[in-house]
Design an enzyme around this catalytic site. Structure first.
Site, PDB file in Angstrom:
ATOM      1  N   SER A 196       4.765  65.043  89.250  1.00 36.33           N
ATOM      2  CA  SER A 196       4.504  63.776  88.574  1.00 36.33           C
ATOM      3  C   SER A 196       4.467  62.623  89.567  1.00 36.33           C
ATOM      4  CB  SER A 196       5.602  63.523  87.532  1.00 36.33           C
ATOM      5  OG  SER A 196       5.469  62.261  86.964  1.00 36.33           O
ATOM      6  N   HIS A 236       0.645  74.490  87.971  1.00 35.30           N
ATOM      7  CA  HIS A 236       0.923  73.095  87.630  1.00 35.30           C
ATOM      8  C   HIS A 236      -0.034  72.244  88.461  1.00 35.30           C
ATOM      9  CE1 HIS A 236       3.867  69.476  87.603  1.00 35.30           C
ATOM     10  NE2 HIS A 236       3.078  69.447  86.547  1.00 35.30           N
ATOM     11  N   LYS A 285      -2.185  63.754  90.478  1.00 35.60           N
ATOM     12  CA  LYS A 285      -2.962  64.838  89.851  1.00 35.60           C
ATOM     13  C   LYS A 285      -3.947  64.294  88.834  1.00 35.60           C
ATOM     14  CE  LYS A 285      -0.188  67.648  87.875  1.00 35.60           C
ATOM     15  NZ  LYS A 285       0.921  66.710  87.787  1.00 35.60           N
ATOM     16  N   THR A 286      -3.425  63.512  87.888  1.00 37.48           N
ATOM     17  CA  THR A 286      -4.276  62.988  86.820  1.00 37.48           C
ATOM     18  C   THR A 286      -5.280  61.990  87.375  1.00 37.48           C
ATOM     19  OG1 THR A 286      -2.545  63.326  85.177  1.00 37.48           O
ATOM     20  CG2 THR A 286      -4.281  61.760  84.626  1.00 37.48           C
ATOM     21  N   LYS A 289       5.941  71.030  78.119  1.00 35.21           N
ATOM     22  CA  LYS A 289       6.465  71.791  79.249  1.00 35.21           C
ATOM     23  C   LYS A 289       7.135  73.085  78.799  1.00 35.21           C
ATOM     24  CE  LYS A 289       5.069  69.178  82.601  1.00 35.21           C
ATOM     25  NZ  LYS A 289       3.895  69.628  83.391  1.00 35.21           N
ATOM     26  N   ARG A 331       3.963  56.737  79.523  1.00 35.76           N
ATOM     27  CA  ARG A 331       2.944  57.767  79.399  1.00 35.76           C
ATOM     28  C   ARG A 331       1.914  57.430  78.330  1.00 35.76           C
ATOM     29  NH1 ARG A 331       3.188  62.334  83.029  1.00 35.76           N
ATOM     30  NH2 ARG A 331       5.295  62.292  83.904  1.00 35.76           N
ATOM     31  N   ARG A 360      12.323  64.311  81.032  1.00 29.73           N
ATOM     32  CA  ARG A 360      12.886  65.629  80.735  1.00 29.73           C
ATOM     33  C   ARG A 360      14.375  65.670  81.073  1.00 29.73           C
ATOM     34  NH1 ARG A 360      11.545  69.008  84.017  1.00 29.73           N
ATOM     35  NH2 ARG A 360      10.373  67.713  85.481  1.00 29.73           N
ATOM     36  N   ASP A 410      -3.266  68.863  84.110  1.00 36.79           N
ATOM     37  CA  ASP A 410      -1.875  69.213  84.409  1.00 36.79           C
ATOM     38  C   ASP A 410      -1.581  70.708  84.506  1.00 36.79           C
ATOM     39  OD1 ASP A 410       0.773  68.183  84.936  1.00 36.79           O
ATOM     40  OD2 ASP A 410       1.374  68.954  82.988  1.00 36.79           O
TER      41      ASP A 410
END
Length: 539
Positions: free
Chosen positions: A242, A224, A246-247, A205, A326, A64, A261
């Site tokens: 990130s 988030h 989380k994933t 996002k 990704r 980003r 997410d």
């Protein structure tokens, strides 16, 4: 016979309605994955991996572009926006020039549109129409958001439109932006404009930012976080930036995945904002993360900036283009994913941090006030490559609500919303360090994923309910004295350091960072949250 019309998708005749475009060229509306992949390959946007995934590269922007994000300064929304470094204001007249420039460009291009939902709960759902010049970005959006049934498409009217021109550069002098890149959100016009960047994460996002604006007004907590459900119907939330896990931690074969997410938490329960996963795959290994591995080798998945050999075999250990590699895939590529993206009220809230200083315990139980404090603090180590401009080394950072770049409103509002959600029903909150132990980054070691999984599973399964806890002295955290399957020495971070005095200095330094960061929020917080704040102790 015209083969393009054999599988003409529903809704094609309305493909650009509501976008402000008057387009006379080719518009490919709501194409399914096989057709989008075929067109992407023919247009040389990407190539297939040996497993069938579409491999693409995003060029200059591999994360980003945070300094190029703007919210349009408009009368109806001006007073509610959290203005500053996160949300830079763009004058309305500048945005008008940007829109004219982008629409003029798109009018001369072959276009791909997708009509999609954000929000698995129909009561809190928005309709999104993406217009893009790249087939692979249309596939990305189709994977990431919720795909409506074909019967919903003929009368589809978008609530928000994304005009996506990844190859078009803006003119800072003319358009009032910082560079040739712009990610611009008009809350009043319900329009997102993205130009000058091929990084697909900007698409998802931008809509998460929209949901963070809309949901609080509907008595819903936008988050988030990832979420999953245990065999007994118990829902767990995993907050974190990130690279914190989380994933990975929510993709557990023993629990059903709600999403990886972005979620909303209403009085009725939790719902996924999205319909797909955007997993970070640098260092991906089959034995450690089989669900993500399998999904990353399927036809229909997009592999972003992943390097492959001449036979198309992905090398997930290679970060030559970026560390922020990704995989984007529909959530139903995960075998145990929730079919409706919804669950009940959470029983556990887990806040993840990758502590680069190596001083936080691998797991600690939080009071509700501590949970709000750590939510507002959002401490972690920013992993290199997730944002343009970061160096090779992880950097300690505080990101409010574990997602400051996506907050259009002041963080205290979301903190109040979390406190209200926690007060509705009994919820156990945890702080989990997925970062370093035995020393800081470069000296200590990263806590093994298997050990983190054992800690989290013990917490979610209730095996810590009757274990003694003690309060450590630097951060006021309650840490268990024993967790089955994990060495007791790991639980006490001070005991993992060779030099106890060095640990004490590092802990005091991090506590001072917490204290300094909290000054931003202190006056706007409830007294119990201020009381729970970390205070440095003398060493």
């Amino acid at each position: 016979m015209n083969n393009n019309n054999i599988f003409r998708p529903a809704g094609s005749e309305h493909a650009i309605r509501g976008t402000g475009l008057n387009h006379v060229g080719a518009v490919h509306a709501n194409l399914h994955a096989p057709e989008l992949i075929g067109r992407a390959i023919r247009r040389e946007e990407g190539a297939l991996s040996s497993g069938g995934a579409l491999m693409v590269r995003t060029g200059l922007h591999t994360g980003r572009s945070v300094q190029d994000k703007f919210i349009v300064d408009e009368p109806s929304t001006r007073d509610g926006v959290w203005w500053g470094a996160i949300n830079a204001a763009l004058p309305a007249d500048s945005f008008l020039r940007v829109c004219d420039h982008v629409r003029g460009y798109l009018a001369g291009q072959e276009l791909f549109t997708q009509d999609l939902y954000a929000g698995a709960d129909p009561a809190h759902r928005i309709r999104v129409r993406l217009v893009t010049t790249h087939a692979w970005h249309a596939l990305f959006a189709r994977n990431m958001f919720i795909r409506p049934p074909s019967s919903d498409l003929p009368g589809f009217e978008p609530d928000f439109v994304i005009l996506h021109a990844p190859d078009l550069e803006l003119d800072p002098a003319r358009h009032g932006v910082r560079s040739g890149t712009g990610v611009i959100l008009s809350l009043e016009q319900r329009l997102v404009v993205i130009a000058g960047t091929q990084y697909a994460g900007e698409i998802k996002k931008s809509i998460f930012t929209v949901m963070n604006w809309l949901l609080p007004e509907q008595d819903v907590m936008p988050m988030h976080c990832s979420a999953n459900i245990g065999p007994g119907g118990d829902v767990a939330l995993f907050f974190g930036l990130s690279g914190t896990g989380k994933t990975t931690l929510s993709s557990d074969a023993a629990r059903r995945l709600i999403g990886d997410d972005e979620h909303g938490w209403s009085k009725d329960g939790v719902f996924n904002v999205e319909g797909g996963c955007y997993a970070k795959v640098i260092g991906l290994k089959r034995e450690a993360e089989p669900e993500i591995w399998d999904a990353s080798h399927r036809f229909g998945t997009v592999l972003e900036n992943v390097v492959a050999d001449r036979d198309g075999v992905p090398d997930f250990m290679h970060g030559g283009l970026t560390e922020n590699t990704r995989a984007c895939y529909p959530i139903d590529f995960v075998a145990n994913a929730s079919p409706d993206g919804r669950g009940g009220v959470p029983r556990h809230v887990v806040m993840l941090t990758a502590d680069a200083f190596g001083v936080l315990p691998p797991i600690a139980r939080l009071t509700p006030a501590q949970a709000v404090y750590h939510f507002l603090s959002g401490y972690t180590a920013r992993i290199a490559g997730t944002e343009k401009g970061l160096g090779k080394e992880p950097q300690a950072t505080f990101s409010a609500c574990f997602g400051a770049p996506f907050l259009p409103r002041p963080p205290e509002l979301y903190g109040e919303r979390l406190a209200a959600s926690l007060a509705r029903t009994p919820v156990t909150c945890w702080l989990v360090n997925t970062g370093w132990t035995g020393g800081p980054y470069g000296t200590g070691r990263r806590i093994a994923l298997a050990q983190t999984r054992a800690l989290v599973n013990a917490a979610l399964d209730g095996r810590l309910d009757d274990v003694p806890f003690r309060v450590e002295e630097h951060f006021g955290l309650s840490i268990p004295t024993h967790v089955p399957g994990v060495p007791d020495s790991l639980l006490d971070p001070a005991s993992t350091w060779a030099d106890p005095a060095a640990y004490a200095r590092a802990a005091a330094d991090l506590a001072e960072r917490f204290e300094k960061n909290f000054e931003t929020f202190r006056d706007g917080c409830a007294p119990e949250v201020r009381q729970a704040a970390i205070r440095p102790r003398a060493v």
